[in-house]
Design a protein around this motif. Structure first.
Motif, PDB file in Angstrom:
ATOM      1  N   GLY A  34       0.882  -1.140   0.040  1.00 44.88           N
ATOM      2  CA  GLY A  34      -0.060   0.021  -0.082  1.00 44.88           C
ATOM      3  C   GLY A  34       0.862   1.217   0.108  1.00 44.88           C
ATOM      4  O   GLY A  34       2.006   1.213  -0.125  1.00 44.88           O
ATOM      5  N   ASN A  35       0.181   2.609  -0.092  1.00 45.02           N
ATOM      6  CA  ASN A  35       0.831   3.586  -0.102  1.00 45.02           C
ATOM      7  C   ASN A  35       1.211   4.241   1.271  1.00 45.02           C
ATOM      8  O   ASN A  35       0.613   3.781   2.243  1.00 45.02           O
ATOM      9  CB  ASN A  35      -0.227   4.826  -0.529  1.00 45.02           C
ATOM     10  CG  ASN A  35      -0.391   4.477  -2.054  1.00 45.02           C
ATOM     11  OD1 ASN A  35       0.543   4.044  -2.808  1.00 45.02           O
ATOM     12  ND2 ASN A  35      -1.660   4.695  -2.461  1.00 45.02           N
ATOM     13  N   MET A  36       2.337   4.785   1.610  1.00 42.93           N
ATOM     14  CA  MET A  36       2.868   5.288   2.962  1.00 42.93           C
ATOM     15  C   MET A  36       2.084   6.687   2.912  1.00 42.93           C
ATOM     16  O   MET A  36       2.224   7.559   1.982  1.00 42.93           O
ATOM     17  CB  MET A  36       4.153   5.348   2.797  1.00 42.93           C
ATOM     18  CG  MET A  36       5.072   4.089   2.749  1.00 42.93           C
ATOM     19  SD  MET A  36       6.830   4.203   2.736  1.00 42.93           S
ATOM     20  CE  MET A  36       6.951   4.992   1.086  1.00 42.93           C
ATOM     21  N   ASP A  37       2.110   6.986   4.050  1.00 41.43           N
ATOM     22  CA  ASP A  37       1.821   8.555   4.257  1.00 41.43           C
ATOM     23  C   ASP A  37       3.195   9.134   4.706  1.00 41.43           C
ATOM     24  O   ASP A  37       4.034   8.554   4.820  1.00 41.43           O
ATOM     25  CB  ASP A  37       0.721   8.670   5.565  1.00 41.43           C
ATOM     26  CG  ASP A  37       1.376   8.062   7.055  1.00 41.43           C
ATOM     27  OD1 ASP A  37       2.589   8.007   7.089  1.00 41.43           O
ATOM     28  OD2 ASP A  37       0.462   7.863   7.742  1.00 41.43           O
ATOM     29  N   ILE A  45      13.008   6.201   5.475  1.00 46.47           N
ATOM     30  CA  ILE A  45      14.224   6.899   4.955  1.00 46.47           C
ATOM     31  C   ILE A  45      15.204   6.873   6.209  1.00 46.47           C
ATOM     32  O   ILE A  45      16.372   6.495   6.011  1.00 46.47           O
ATOM     33  CB  ILE A  45      13.926   8.440   4.420  1.00 46.47           C
ATOM     34  CG1 ILE A  45      13.182   8.259   3.141  1.00 46.47           C
ATOM     35  CG2 ILE A  45      15.321   9.025   4.129  1.00 46.47           C
ATOM     36  CD1 ILE A  45      12.804   9.608   2.467  1.00 46.47           C
ATOM     37  N   GLU A  46      14.848   7.471   7.352  1.00 47.92           N
ATOM     38  CA  GLU A  46      15.598   7.629   8.403  1.00 47.92           C
ATOM     39  C   GLU A  46      16.073   6.209   9.030  1.00 47.92           C
ATOM     40  O   GLU A  46      17.334   6.226   9.163  1.00 47.92           O
ATOM     41  CB  GLU A  46      14.813   8.332   9.533  1.00 47.92           C
ATOM     42  CG  GLU A  46      14.404   9.795   9.478  1.00 47.92           C
ATOM     43  CD  GLU A  46      15.367  10.579   9.523  1.00 47.92           C
ATOM     44  OE1 GLU A  46      16.450  10.295  10.108  1.00 47.92           O
ATOM     45  OE2 GLU A  46      15.096  12.049   9.075  1.00 47.92           O
ATOM     46  N   HIS A  84      13.731   5.508  -5.354  1.00 48.69           N
ATOM     47  CA  HIS A  84      14.095   6.861  -6.226  1.00 48.69           C
ATOM     48  C   HIS A  84      13.287   8.048  -5.654  1.00 48.69           C
ATOM     49  O   HIS A  84      12.038   7.894  -5.052  1.00 48.69           O
ATOM     50  CB  HIS A  84      13.403   6.337  -7.593  1.00 48.69           C
ATOM     51  CG  HIS A  84      13.866   7.339  -8.605  1.00 48.69           C
ATOM     52  ND1 HIS A  84      13.171   8.385  -8.925  1.00 48.69           N
ATOM     53  CD2 HIS A  84      14.753   7.093  -9.551  1.00 48.69           C
ATOM     54  CE1 HIS A  84      14.042   8.955  -9.925  1.00 48.69           C
ATOM     55  NE2 HIS A  84      14.673   8.275 -10.210  1.00 48.69           N
ATOM     56  N   ALA A  85      14.098   8.974  -5.871  1.00 44.41           N
ATOM     57  CA  ALA A  85      13.602  10.319  -5.349  1.00 44.41           C
ATOM     58  C   ALA A  85      12.060  10.645  -6.102  1.00 44.41           C
ATOM     59  O   ALA A  85      11.379  11.469  -5.012  1.00 44.41           O
ATOM     60  CB  ALA A  85      14.506  11.706  -6.009  1.00 44.41           C
ATOM     61  N   ASP A  86      11.775  10.489  -7.205  1.00 38.62           N
ATOM     62  CA  ASP A  86      10.414  10.665  -7.756  1.00 38.62           C
ATOM     63  C   ASP A  86       9.217   9.948  -6.733  1.00 38.62           C
ATOM     64  O   ASP A  86       8.206  10.740  -6.659  1.00 38.62           O
ATOM     65  CB  ASP A  86      10.425  10.146  -9.252  1.00 38.62           C
ATOM     66  CG  ASP A  86      11.019  10.941 -10.032  1.00 38.62           C
ATOM     67  OD1 ASP A  86      11.586  12.192  -9.789  1.00 38.62           O
ATOM     68  OD2 ASP A  86      11.188  10.659 -11.083  1.00 38.62           O
ATOM     69  N   ARG A  87       9.673   8.793  -6.101  1.00 32.68           N
ATOM     70  CA  ARG A  87       8.621   8.178  -5.333  1.00 32.68           C
ATOM     71  C   ARG A  87       8.296   8.983  -4.150  1.00 32.68           C
ATOM     72  O   ARG A  87       7.368   8.844  -3.409  1.00 32.68           O
ATOM     73  CB  ARG A  87       9.043   6.763  -4.921  1.00 32.68           C
ATOM     74  CG  ARG A  87       8.044   5.953  -4.235  1.00 32.68           C
ATOM     75  CD  ARG A  87       8.488   4.444  -4.011  1.00 32.68           C
ATOM     76  NE  ARG A  87       7.505   3.881  -3.237  1.00 32.68           N
ATOM     77  CZ  ARG A  87       7.769   3.072  -2.218  1.00 32.68           C
ATOM     78  NH1 ARG A  87       8.888   3.224  -1.324  1.00 32.68           N
ATOM     79  NH2 ARG A  87       6.782   2.568  -1.433  1.00 32.68           N
ATOM     80  N   TYR A  91       6.206  13.851  -0.635  1.00 35.48           N
ATOM     81  CA  TYR A  91       6.376  14.171   0.968  1.00 35.48           C
ATOM     82  C   TYR A  91       7.030  15.189   1.324  1.00 35.48           C
ATOM     83  O   TYR A  91       7.096  15.693   2.420  1.00 35.48           O
ATOM     84  CB  TYR A  91       6.972  12.808   1.386  1.00 35.48           C
ATOM     85  CG  TYR A  91       6.158  11.460   1.258  1.00 35.48           C
ATOM     86  CD1 TYR A  91       4.836  11.124   1.682  1.00 35.48           C
ATOM     87  CD2 TYR A  91       6.699  10.716   0.518  1.00 35.48           C
ATOM     88  CE1 TYR A  91       4.199  10.031   1.275  1.00 35.48           C
ATOM     89  CE2 TYR A  91       6.024   9.517  -0.117  1.00 35.48           C
ATOM     90  CZ  TYR A  91       4.670   9.044   0.300  1.00 35.48           C
ATOM     91  OH  TYR A  91       4.153   8.011   0.148  1.00 35.48           O
ATOM     92  N   MET A  92       7.458  16.062   0.447  1.00 31.89           N
ATOM     93  CA  MET A  92       8.034  17.328   0.818  1.00 31.89           C
ATOM     94  C   MET A  92       9.037  17.156   1.786  1.00 31.89           C
ATOM     95  O   MET A  92       9.015  17.656   2.911  1.00 31.89           O
ATOM     96  CB  MET A  92       7.075  18.244   1.317  1.00 31.89           C
ATOM     97  CG  MET A  92       5.890  18.725   0.370  1.00 31.89           C
ATOM     98  SD  MET A  92       6.137  19.552  -1.192  1.00 31.89           S
ATOM     99  CE  MET A  92       6.816  21.050  -0.689  1.00 31.89           C
ATOM    100  N   LEU A  93      10.110  16.338   1.313  1.00 30.40           N
ATOM    101  CA  LEU A  93      11.363  16.335   2.291  1.00 30.40           C
ATOM    102  C   LEU A  93      11.979  17.506   2.587  1.00 30.40           C
ATOM    103  O   LEU A  93      12.201  18.285   1.565  1.00 30.40           O
ATOM    104  CB  LEU A  93      12.222  15.143   1.820  1.00 30.40           C
ATOM    105  CG  LEU A  93      11.519  13.495   1.294  1.00 30.40           C
ATOM    106  CD1 LEU A  93      12.410  12.927   0.845  1.00 30.40           C
ATOM    107  CD2 LEU A  93      10.952  13.225   2.539  1.00 30.40           C
ATOM    108  N   ASN A  94      12.567  17.654   3.594  1.00 25.70           N
ATOM    109  CA  ASN A  94      13.443  18.640   4.046  1.00 25.70           C
ATOM    110  C   ASN A  94      14.936  18.468   3.535  1.00 25.70           C
ATOM    111  O   ASN A  94      15.108  17.111   2.780  1.00 25.70           O
ATOM    112  CB  ASN A  94      13.567  19.250   5.343  1.00 25.70           C
ATOM    113  CG  ASN A  94      14.077  17.960   6.518  1.00 25.70           C
ATOM    114  OD1 ASN A  94      15.183  17.466   5.927  1.00 25.70           O
ATOM    115  ND2 ASN A  94      13.621  17.903   7.543  1.00 25.70           N
ATOM    116  N   ASP A  95      15.840  19.307   3.439  1.00 22.32           N
ATOM    117  CA  ASP A  95      16.976  18.982   2.870  1.00 22.32           C
ATOM    118  C   ASP A  95      17.738  17.891   3.484  1.00 22.32           C
ATOM    119  O   ASP A  95      18.431  17.049   2.775  1.00 22.32           O
ATOM    120  CB  ASP A  95      18.164  20.282   3.110  1.00 22.32           C
ATOM    121  CG  ASP A  95      17.369  21.437   2.125  1.00 22.32           C
ATOM    122  OD1 ASP A  95      16.785  21.155   1.195  1.00 22.32           O
ATOM    123  OD2 ASP A  95      18.056  22.468   2.430  1.00 22.32           O
ATOM    124  N   GLY A  96      17.911  18.049   4.762  1.00 27.53           N
ATOM    125  CA  GLY A  96      18.486  16.827   5.480  1.00 27.53           C
ATOM    126  C   GLY A  96      17.930  15.308   5.024  1.00 27.53           C
ATOM    127  O   GLY A  96      18.591  14.465   4.784  1.00 27.53           O
TER     128      GLY A  96
END
Length: 296
Positions: A34-37, A45-46, A84-87, A91-96
């Motif tokens: 399924g999709n992640m929130d 990622i963390e 991949h970054a497109d996925r 989620y509007m990731l911050n720089d870190g």
């Protein structure tokens, strides 16, 4: 492999194969359900980044030591799509968080590059020994900063290349290459920029860069950047039929790749293979040809 003060280091994490999916060792996360929130995506990622320690390339890709090249490439493709970054763009990731995602993705590329190259794989197997565990230390903060700096240089170089600033792009790609020479995407960008820089004068380095693109494609048949830039170099050398072959390879990996689609359609229109070119595009091309003939 990157080095710091002459000491090799490698990033990695432990993955356990679960058929079509995989799970992180010691983790509650499992892919492919399924999709992640946003919270789950960032946590994934963390967690992945925190596990970038001293695991082997095999563990990174979730394959056995005796895995075939085909199995390794299949595992890489699956994981590369997942990270991949497109996925993660929505989620509007911050720089870190973005930098951590890039580190994970690049680590996948490095593992695939080494394990699908027979001489480099043999050297790596000898290095890790029978235990199958990389005998390396953790990455220091300074080393990680160098990696992030290289990733930023690669990103900036891509923008410069798109704008036609070959010299600027070449300088940025050189920075990235010094840190991540064994990542095909980095090596392909650097070689193509050098080819463009020397192509006009047919310089020795331009010829060398073209040969490097040939080797990259031969050793990394599934890498989009290697195939794309080799195709573009072939086109500049007027080897259009051969270039079309490699543009088609790009489309086999990324069916909606805009540049590869455009080049294949243009090649088809020039060869009279109009059934492969949309009618509206043929009409536009014919109008353009007529216009320029009148101008002459």
């Amino acid at each position: 492999m990157s080095t710091q003060d002459g000491v090799p280091f490698r990033l990695g994490w432990k993955a356990v194969s679960l058929g079509k999916g995989f799970a992180l060792s010691g983790s509650g996360h499992q892919e492919g359900k399924g999709n992640m929130d946003a919270k789950e995506a960032i946590a994934l990622i963390e967690e992945r980044f925190d596990l970038l320690e001293t695991q082997s390339h095999y563990q990174v890709l979730g394959v056995e030591r005796d895995a075939s090249v085909a199995d390794i490439r299949a595992a890489y493709r699956t994981l590369a799509k997942k990270f991949h970054a497109d996925r993660f763009r929505a989620y509007m990731l911050n720089d870190g968080q973005q930098k951590k995602l890039e580190a994970v993705f690049n680590r996948l590329g490095k593992a695939n590059s080494i394990l699908t190259n027979e001489p480099r794989r043999a050297e790596y197997d000898n290095e890790i020994g029978a235990s199958g565990v990389a005998r390396e230390r953790k990455v220091t903060a300074d080393e990680m900063e160098r990696i992030f700096g290289a990733e930023d240089a690669l990103r900036r170089g891509k923008g410069m290349l798109q704008r036609g600033d070959i010299k600027g792009a070449l300088a940025k790609f050189r920075v990235a290459f010094e840190v991540s020479a064994d990542i095909p995407d980095v090596a392909a960008h650097y070689a193509f920029a050098r080819f463009l820089d020397g192509e006009g004068s047919d310089s020795a380095d331009g010829k060398k860069a073209f040969k490097e693109l040939e080797v990259l494609v031969r050793e990394n048949k599934d890498d989009v950047s290697a195939n794309l830039f080799y195709a573009k170099a072939l086109k500049l050398k007027k080897q259009t039929d051969e270039a079309k072959k490699y543009f088609n390879r790009v489309l086999a990996k990324e069916p909606n790749h805009p540049e590869a689609k455009r080049e294949v359609r243009l090649a088809a229109s020039r060869s009279g293979d109009s059934d492969k070119v949309p009618l509206y595009q043929i009409n536009v091309m014919e109008k353009l040809r007529s216009f320029f003939k009148k101008k002459e």
